[in-house]
Design a protein around this motif. Structure first.
Motif, short mmCIF file in Angstrom:
data_model
loop_
_atom_site.label_atom_id
_atom_site.label_comp_id
_atom_site.label_asym_id
_atom_site.label_seq_id
_atom_site.Cartn_x
_atom_site.Cartn_y
_atom_site.Cartn_z
N GLY A 142 -33.11 24.40 -0.37
CA GLY A 142 -32.73 22.94 -1.68
C GLY A 142 -33.40 23.53 -2.87
O GLY A 142 -34.15 22.01 -3.57
N LEU A 143 -34.99 23.74 -2.62
CA LEU A 143 -35.75 24.00 -3.96
C LEU A 143 -35.00 24.58 -5.43
O LEU A 143 -35.17 24.07 -6.57
N TRP A 144 -34.09 25.21 -5.38
CA TRP A 144 -33.46 24.80 -6.56
C TRP A 144 -33.09 23.76 -6.99
O TRP A 144 -33.35 24.12 -8.47
N ARG A 145 -32.68 22.75 -6.21
CA ARG A 145 -32.00 21.62 -6.78
C ARG A 145 -33.53 20.62 -6.77
O ARG A 145 -33.38 19.83 -8.06
N ASP A 146 -34.46 20.82 -6.79
CA ASP A 146 -35.77 20.13 -6.32
C ASP A 146 -36.36 20.46 -7.65
O ASP A 146 -36.85 19.98 -8.56
N LEU A 147 -36.04 22.18 -8.25
CA LEU A 147 -37.10 22.55 -9.08
C LEU A 147 -36.35 22.09 -10.52
O LEU A 147 -36.65 21.06 -11.33
N TYR A 148 -34.96 21.83 -10.54
CA TYR A 148 -33.95 21.57 -11.81
C TYR A 148 -34.89 20.03 -11.53
O TYR A 148 -34.52 19.79 -12.71
N ALA A 149 -34.19 19.58 -10.43
CA ALA A 149 -34.46 17.68 -11.10
C ALA A 149 -35.83 17.39 -11.54
O ALA A 149 -35.83 16.31 -11.80
N LEU A 176 -33.80 22.93 -19.26
CA LEU A 176 -33.12 23.98 -17.80
C LEU A 176 -32.52 24.58 -18.32
O LEU A 176 -31.87 24.32 -19.54
N ASP A 177 -32.81 26.21 -18.25
CA ASP A 177 -32.58 26.56 -18.44
C ASP A 177 -31.69 27.34 -17.44
O ASP A 177 -32.51 27.78 -16.08
N VAL A 178 -30.65 28.42 -16.79
CA VAL A 178 -30.08 29.49 -16.18
C VAL A 178 -30.12 30.34 -16.78
O VAL A 178 -28.52 30.82 -18.20
N LEU A 179 -30.46 31.64 -17.09
CA LEU A 179 -30.14 32.79 -17.41
C LEU A 179 -29.71 34.10 -16.57
O LEU A 179 -30.52 34.77 -15.47
N VAL A 180 -28.35 34.74 -16.36
CA VAL A 180 -27.95 35.45 -15.31
C VAL A 180 -26.81 36.13 -15.97
O VAL A 180 -27.00 35.53 -16.91
N TYR A 181 -26.35 37.22 -15.26
CA TYR A 181 -25.15 37.85 -15.44
C TYR A 181 -24.31 36.69 -14.93
O TYR A 181 -22.68 36.50 -15.19
N SER A 182 -24.14 36.53 -13.51
CA SER A 182 -22.84 35.25 -13.36
C SER A 182 -24.37 34.16 -12.76
O SER A 182 -23.31 33.19 -12.69
N GLY A 183 -24.49 34.15 -12.27
CA GLY A 183 -25.02 33.04 -10.68
C GLY A 183 -24.06 32.45 -10.16
O GLY A 183 -24.07 31.43 -10.50
N LEU A 184 -23.76 33.32 -9.76
CA LEU A 184 -22.41 32.12 -9.09
C LEU A 184 -22.36 31.25 -7.52
O LEU A 184 -21.50 30.31 -7.68
N PHE A 185 -23.81 31.27 -7.13
CA PHE A 185 -24.14 30.39 -6.03
C PHE A 185 -24.14 29.36 -6.90
O PHE A 185 -23.41 27.78 -6.57
N LEU A 186 -25.19 28.92 -8.40
CA LEU A 186 -24.41 27.71 -8.53
C LEU A 186 -23.65 26.88 -8.51
O LEU A 186 -23.61 25.99 -8.75
#
Length: 252
Positions: free
Chosen positions: A91-98, A104-114
């Motif tokens: 739950g940390l990913w959603r809690d952090l972004y919430a 709100l930034d995402v820097l990845v190659y694919s970040g497929l799980f998100l």
């Protein structure tokens, strides 16, 4: 001797002794002594106070004990370290972004799980319908850096993972064009997930997938430089990235 700088910082921030004490989890009488008697708190309380009041710690205390080494500041910005990405609480990913209100930034190659998480999509919609700037940076599936990263991880499908993520995001991008989607061709040494003054940093380790690499949970602290180092990396990558095209999704 009283600490008038601390008293002034409290007033300027609209906080009271009680609210500051609650924010940094100490007794209000302790905060009162810092102000009226000039008592110098422990370092961790100095930095927590400075963060709550949004000032540099040396603005509040010039005692020699506040002159910390770079290593002390670095430690202060590290909230937690996880040995592998898959050990990060789910739950940390959603809690952090919430918690994001501005960035709100995402820097990845694919970040497929998100990209595969419908609750994350709903969260993004809610953020851009408010006042939060949302930016998703994926790797350019046709660039050399992406090809090499696939080899480094022991497979050759990184470009396919990115196209899969783009397909997942396509309905979101079409319904909410205010969400920024760009592709970068940089050699990415870390995947970075930022929410205002917090971020998760997932270093890329040769020979293993990102899910097996460590994750650092960082929180910006006044006078620290670790958080800002990674935040600046996001800005530079965004500035050199390009818009997504249909070809990027289909590969045709």
């Amino acid at each position: 001797m009283s600490n008038e700088r601390l008293r002034s910082a409290l007033l300027a921030c609209g906080m009271t002794v009680q609210s500051l004490a609650e924010a940094i989890e100490v007794n209000p009488k302790t905060v009162e002594r810092w102000i009226t008697q000039g008592k110098v708190p422990y370092r961790r309380h100095q930095y927590a106070t400075a963060a709550a009041l949004k000032v540099d710690v040396t603005t509040l205390w010039d005692d020699s004990r506040t002159v910390d080494s770079a290593m002390d500041l670095t430690k202060a910005e590290i909230v937690a370290v996880y040995p592998h990405r898959h050990t990060v609480p789910s739950g940390l990913w959603r809690d952090l972004y919430a918690r994001a209100q501005n960035n709100l930034d995402v820097l990845v190659y694919s970040g497929l799980f998100l990209s595969e998480d419908p609750l994350f999509h709903d969260l993004l919609k809610g953020k851009v319908e408010g006042s939060t700037q949302v930016r998703i940076l994926l790797g350019d599936p046709d660039c050399e850096a992406v090809r090499q990263r696939g080899i480094d991880e022991g497979h050759r499908i990184m470009d396919g993972k990115i196209r899969n993520a783009l397909v997942n995001y396509r309905p979101l991008a079409e319904s909410h064009p205010e969400i920024g989607f760009r592709l970068h061709a940089t050699t990415l040494y870390n995947s970075i997930y930022r929410s205002d003054d917090e971020m998760l940093v997932n270093p890329h380790v040769y020979g293993i997938g990102a899910y097996m690499a460590p994750v650092f949970h960082l929180r910006r602290m006044p006078g620290g430089g670790l958080f800002d180092t990674y935040a600046n990396s996001i800005e530079q990558t965004w500035g050199g990235a390009r818009q997504v095209t249909d070809r990027d999704i289909t590969g045709a």
